[in-house]
Design a protein around this motif. Structure first.
Motif, PDB file in Angstrom:
ATOM      1  N   ILE A  49       0.878  -1.520   0.010  1.00 44.95           N
ATOM      2  CA  ILE A  49      -0.104  -0.006  -0.114  1.00 44.95           C
ATOM      3  C   ILE A  49       0.892   1.091  -0.085  1.00 44.95           C
ATOM      4  CG2 ILE A  49      -1.813   1.252   1.181  1.00 44.95           C
ATOM      5  CD1 ILE A  49      -2.571  -1.595   0.100  1.00 44.95           C
ATOM      6  N   TYR A  50       1.898   1.168   0.576  1.00 48.37           N
ATOM      7  CA  TYR A  50       2.851   2.277   0.795  1.00 48.37           C
ATOM      8  C   TYR A  50       3.484   2.752  -0.641  1.00 48.37           C
ATOM      9  CZ  TYR A  50       3.395   1.735   5.723  1.00 48.37           C
ATOM     10  OH  TYR A  50       3.063   1.484   7.329  1.00 48.37           O
ATOM     11  N   ASN A  51       3.778   1.512  -1.461  1.00 50.97           N
ATOM     12  CA  ASN A  51       4.340   1.734  -2.627  1.00 50.97           C
ATOM     13  C   ASN A  51       3.125   2.350  -3.721  1.00 50.97           C
ATOM     14  OD1 ASN A  51       6.471   1.207  -4.834  1.00 50.97           O
ATOM     15  ND2 ASN A  51       4.814  -0.212  -5.541  1.00 50.97           N
ATOM     16  N   LEU A  52       2.020   1.753  -3.469  1.00 50.08           N
ATOM     17  CA  LEU A  52       0.745   2.330  -4.307  1.00 50.08           C
ATOM     18  C   LEU A  52       0.636   3.598  -4.235  1.00 50.08           C
ATOM     19  CD1 LEU A  52      -1.566   1.475  -5.926  1.00 50.08           C
ATOM     20  CD2 LEU A  52      -2.935   1.138  -3.593  1.00 50.08           C
ATOM     21  N   VAL A  53       0.749   4.357  -3.051  1.00 47.68           N
ATOM     22  CA  VAL A  53       0.437   5.860  -2.706  1.00 47.68           C
ATOM     23  C   VAL A  53       1.669   6.669  -2.685  1.00 47.68           C
ATOM     24  CG1 VAL A  53      -1.888   5.141  -1.707  1.00 47.68           C
ATOM     25  CG2 VAL A  53      -0.003   5.523  -0.389  1.00 47.68           C
ATOM     26  N   SER A  62      -7.165   8.834  -5.219  1.00 48.47           N
ATOM     27  CA  SER A  62      -6.476  10.003  -6.162  1.00 48.47           C
ATOM     28  C   SER A  62      -5.001   9.928  -6.004  1.00 48.47           C
ATOM     29  CB  SER A  62      -7.319  11.351  -5.759  1.00 48.47           C
ATOM     30  OG  SER A  62      -7.052  11.562  -4.311  1.00 48.47           O
ATOM     31  N   GLU A  63      -4.633   9.151  -4.956  1.00 54.40           N
ATOM     32  CA  GLU A  63      -3.440   9.390  -4.522  1.00 54.40           C
ATOM     33  C   GLU A  63      -2.434   8.224  -5.070  1.00 54.40           C
ATOM     34  OE1 GLU A  63      -2.084  11.536  -2.203  1.00 54.40           O
ATOM     35  OE2 GLU A  63      -4.063  12.092  -1.219  1.00 54.40           O
ATOM     36  N   TYR A  64      -3.012   7.295  -5.882  1.00 56.02           N
ATOM     37  CA  TYR A  64      -2.104   6.116  -6.760  1.00 56.02           C
ATOM     38  C   TYR A  64      -0.892   6.885  -7.672  1.00 56.02           C
ATOM     39  CZ  TYR A  64      -5.978   3.029  -5.180  1.00 56.02           C
ATOM     40  OH  TYR A  64      -7.072   2.167  -4.749  1.00 56.02           O
ATOM     41  N   GLN A  65      -0.021   6.161  -7.143  1.00 56.30           N
ATOM     42  CA  GLN A  65       1.264   6.677  -7.708  1.00 56.30           C
ATOM     43  C   GLN A  65       1.966   5.632  -8.763  1.00 56.30           C
ATOM     44  OE1 GLN A  65       4.136   8.828  -5.275  1.00 56.30           O
ATOM     45  NE2 GLN A  65       2.667  10.372  -4.627  1.00 56.30           N
ATOM     46  N   TYR A  87      -8.383  -4.323   7.204  1.00 54.95           N
ATOM     47  CA  TYR A  87      -8.633  -2.972   7.616  1.00 54.95           C
ATOM     48  C   TYR A  87      -7.961  -2.288   6.371  1.00 54.95           C
ATOM     49  CZ  TYR A  87     -10.242  -4.253  12.018  1.00 54.95           C
ATOM     50  OH  TYR A  87     -10.832  -4.930  13.063  1.00 54.95           O
ATOM     51  N   PHE A  88      -7.024  -2.745   5.726  1.00 57.87           N
ATOM     52  CA  PHE A  88      -6.504  -2.061   4.703  1.00 57.87           C
ATOM     53  C   PHE A  88      -7.374  -2.329   3.623  1.00 57.87           C
ATOM     54  CE2 PHE A  88      -2.249  -3.291   6.623  1.00 57.87           C
ATOM     55  CZ  PHE A  88      -1.709  -1.953   6.688  1.00 57.87           C
ATOM     56  N   TRP A  89      -8.187  -3.220   3.257  1.00 61.25           N
ATOM     57  CA  TRP A  89      -9.001  -3.435   2.179  1.00 61.25           C
ATOM     58  C   TRP A  89     -10.196  -2.199   2.376  1.00 61.25           C
ATOM     59  CZ3 TRP A  89      -9.887  -9.272   1.147  1.00 61.25           C
ATOM     60  CH2 TRP A  89      -8.632  -9.801   0.713  1.00 61.25           C
ATOM     61  N   GLU A  90     -10.591  -2.226   3.684  1.00 64.54           N
ATOM     62  CA  GLU A  90     -11.823  -0.942   3.741  1.00 64.54           C
ATOM     63  C   GLU A  90     -10.971   0.293   3.473  1.00 64.54           C
ATOM     64  OE1 GLU A  90     -15.109  -1.709   5.335  1.00 64.54           O
ATOM     65  OE2 GLU A  90     -14.104  -3.397   4.135  1.00 64.54           O
ATOM     66  N   VAL A  91      -9.931   0.482   3.550  1.00 64.65           N
ATOM     67  CA  VAL A  91      -9.291   1.922   3.323  1.00 64.65           C
ATOM     68  C   VAL A  91      -9.576   1.861   1.691  1.00 64.65           C
ATOM     69  CG1 VAL A  91      -7.313   3.317   3.172  1.00 64.65           C
ATOM     70  CG2 VAL A  91      -8.016   2.140   5.261  1.00 64.65           C
ATOM     71  N   LEU A  92      -8.963   0.811   1.236  1.00 63.93           N
ATOM     72  CA  LEU A  92      -9.046   0.726  -0.264  1.00 63.93           C
ATOM     73  C   LEU A  92     -10.470   0.976  -0.945  1.00 63.93           C
ATOM     74  CD1 LEU A  92      -6.332  -2.039  -1.047  1.00 63.93           C
ATOM     75  CD2 LEU A  92      -5.675   0.643  -1.204  1.00 63.93           C
ATOM     76  N   ARG A  93     -11.194   0.284  -0.281  1.00 65.24           N
ATOM     77  CA  ARG A  93     -12.803   0.273  -0.839  1.00 65.24           C
ATOM     78  C   ARG A  93     -13.347   1.619  -0.778  1.00 65.24           C
ATOM     79  NH1 ARG A  93     -13.102  -4.990   2.007  1.00 65.24           N
ATOM     80  NH2 ARG A  93     -13.077  -6.815   0.623  1.00 65.24           N
ATOM     81  N   SER A  94     -12.985   2.116   0.368  1.00 62.67           N
ATOM     82  CA  SER A  94     -13.606   3.669   0.840  1.00 62.67           C
ATOM     83  C   SER A  94     -13.292   4.658  -0.512  1.00 62.67           C
ATOM     84  CB  SER A  94     -13.073   4.041   2.008  1.00 62.67           C
ATOM     85  OG  SER A  94     -11.670   4.632   1.660  1.00 62.67           O
ATOM     86  N   GLY A  95     -12.061   4.394  -1.159  1.00 66.62           N
ATOM     87  CA  GLY A  95     -11.675   5.322  -2.300  1.00 66.62           C
ATOM     88  C   GLY A  95     -11.082   6.504  -1.818  1.00 66.62           C
ATOM     89  N   ALA A  96     -10.879   6.480  -0.736  1.00 70.15           N
ATOM     90  CA  ALA A  96     -10.047   7.783   0.152  1.00 70.15           C
ATOM     91  C   ALA A  96      -8.724   7.877  -0.615  1.00 70.15           C
ATOM     92  CB  ALA A  96     -10.026   7.655   1.346  1.00 70.15           C
ATOM     93  N   LEU A  97      -8.105   6.703  -0.869  1.00 65.54           N
ATOM     94  CA  LEU A  97      -6.666   6.944  -1.541  1.00 65.54           C
ATOM     95  C   LEU A  97      -6.577   7.014  -3.080  1.00 65.54           C
ATOM     96  CD1 LEU A  97      -4.886   4.268   0.875  1.00 65.54           C
ATOM     97  CD2 LEU A  97      -4.576   6.840   0.745  1.00 65.54           C
TER      98      LEU A  97
END
Length: 324
Positions: free
Chosen positions: A79-83, A162-165, A150-160
């Motif tokens: 996830i760190y690498n993703l954002v 726009s931060e994908y790199q 919990y990581f999946w819940e963060v991803l599903r929420s869409g909060a990140l």
């Protein structure tokens, strides 16, 4: 299966020693799947920071991997690498770093993993606030879940989103979420987010420590999965690195067989990629036959060891299994 150029290259050139073991293991994986088997993959080391997700996500999407056991670091570092990928700092001459150089990296908020520095603010702290909300929400509801939930819940929420790199297709955690892949994370507290969760329990933000599944709950989940899947399919074990990510899940079989006295099939394939050589008492370097004595593998189980760098070897094995 029509073979692509990577597969053709390794079959033509990898004839002996560790290269031959690589081909044997890849062919064995393919044979195992063709015979109706399933594959269980374990991830130790900094495989997510090494961007193994580029090839592992493709394996997950193509149903070549059916469950994963990994360290907490590998969950979060994908996830760190993703954002935060654009903020990572690579140090090609990392072997020449002095203690003063390392202190300078610390002062810049750069956490080094061999040749790659993970940025504290853009990675760890960006995730911390979001995942704390998910922990506290589950805590208030009296729920208990494994770390990846919990990581999946963060991803599903869409909060990140726009931060994908990086291209999201290269995140193995996103691929696993889309497949609802079973994931098991023993010793999760030995991770950055595990430390954060411990702090949240200690300062009262989390009231019930069991909001996060314990190691015993994790083993019970794994036992249920193994029991159900092994009714119809032989399950293979592909181990990347040593340590708890591999040691924890492989013993589910003798636990079911010996402690619960259930008739349980042994693992039907075994491969380990490791640079741990055989030593006195070194479990990660133990040859597969030692596992026969513990009721994990049978004498007829296909067994492979590739003594090499997993960041080189695993993508090649995956490429062969994918026919690339």
């Amino acid at each position: 299966m029509k073979r692509g150029p990577i597969s053709e290259f390794i079959v033509k050139n990898y004839k002996h020693f560790n290269s031959a073991s690589l081909v044997d293991a890849a062919v064995g994986w393919e044979t195992h799947l063709n015979n109706g088997g399933k594959m269980f993959v374990t991830l130790a080391g900094a495989m997510s920071t090494a961007e193994l997700g580029i090839s592992l996500a493709e394996m997950i999407r193509n149903d070549k991997v059916h469950a994963i056991c990994c360290t907490g670091a590998n969950l979060e570092e994908d996830i760190y690498n993703l954002v935060a990928h654009d903020h990572y700092h690579r140090i090609p001459d990392w072997r020449a770093l002095t203690a003063d150089d390392e202190m300078a990296l610390l002062e810049k908020g750069l956490n080094r993993v061999t040749d790659t520095c993970i940025p504290e603010h853009e990675a760890m702290r960006k995730i911390e606030a979001l995942i704390n909300k998910e922990w506290q929400k589950a805590d208030a509801a009296g729920e208990s879940h494994p770390p990846h939930y919990y990581f999946w819940e963060v991803l599903r929420s869409g909060a990140l989103k726009s931060e994908y790199q990086i291209d999201p297709k290269n995140s193995w955690m996103l691929a696993a979420m889309e497949k609802n892949l079973p994931i098991y994370t023993p010793g999760w507290e030995d991770s950055t987010n595990g430390n954060m969760y411990t702090a949240a329990c200690m300062d009262g933000r989390i009231k019930n420590v069991h909001t996060m599944n314990s190691g015993i709950q994790t083993m019970m989940r794994l036992a249920d999965w193994y029991t159900e899947v092994s009714k119809n399919s032989s399950i293979g074990f592909f181990q990347i690195g040593g340590g708890i990510a591999g040691d924890f899940p492989i013993c589910v079989v003798p636990m079911l067989e010996q402690d619960l006295e259930r008739d349980t099939p042994l693992w039907g394939y075994f491969c380990q990629i490791s640079d741990s050589t055989t030593s006195y008492g070194g479990y990660s370097g133990a040859v597969p036959n030692e596992k026969i004595t513990w009721g994990k593998l049978d004498k007829s189980t296909p067994k492979f060891i590739i003594e090499s760098d997993a960041t080189i070897v695993a993508p090649l094995v995956f490429a062969y299994v994918l026919g690339q």
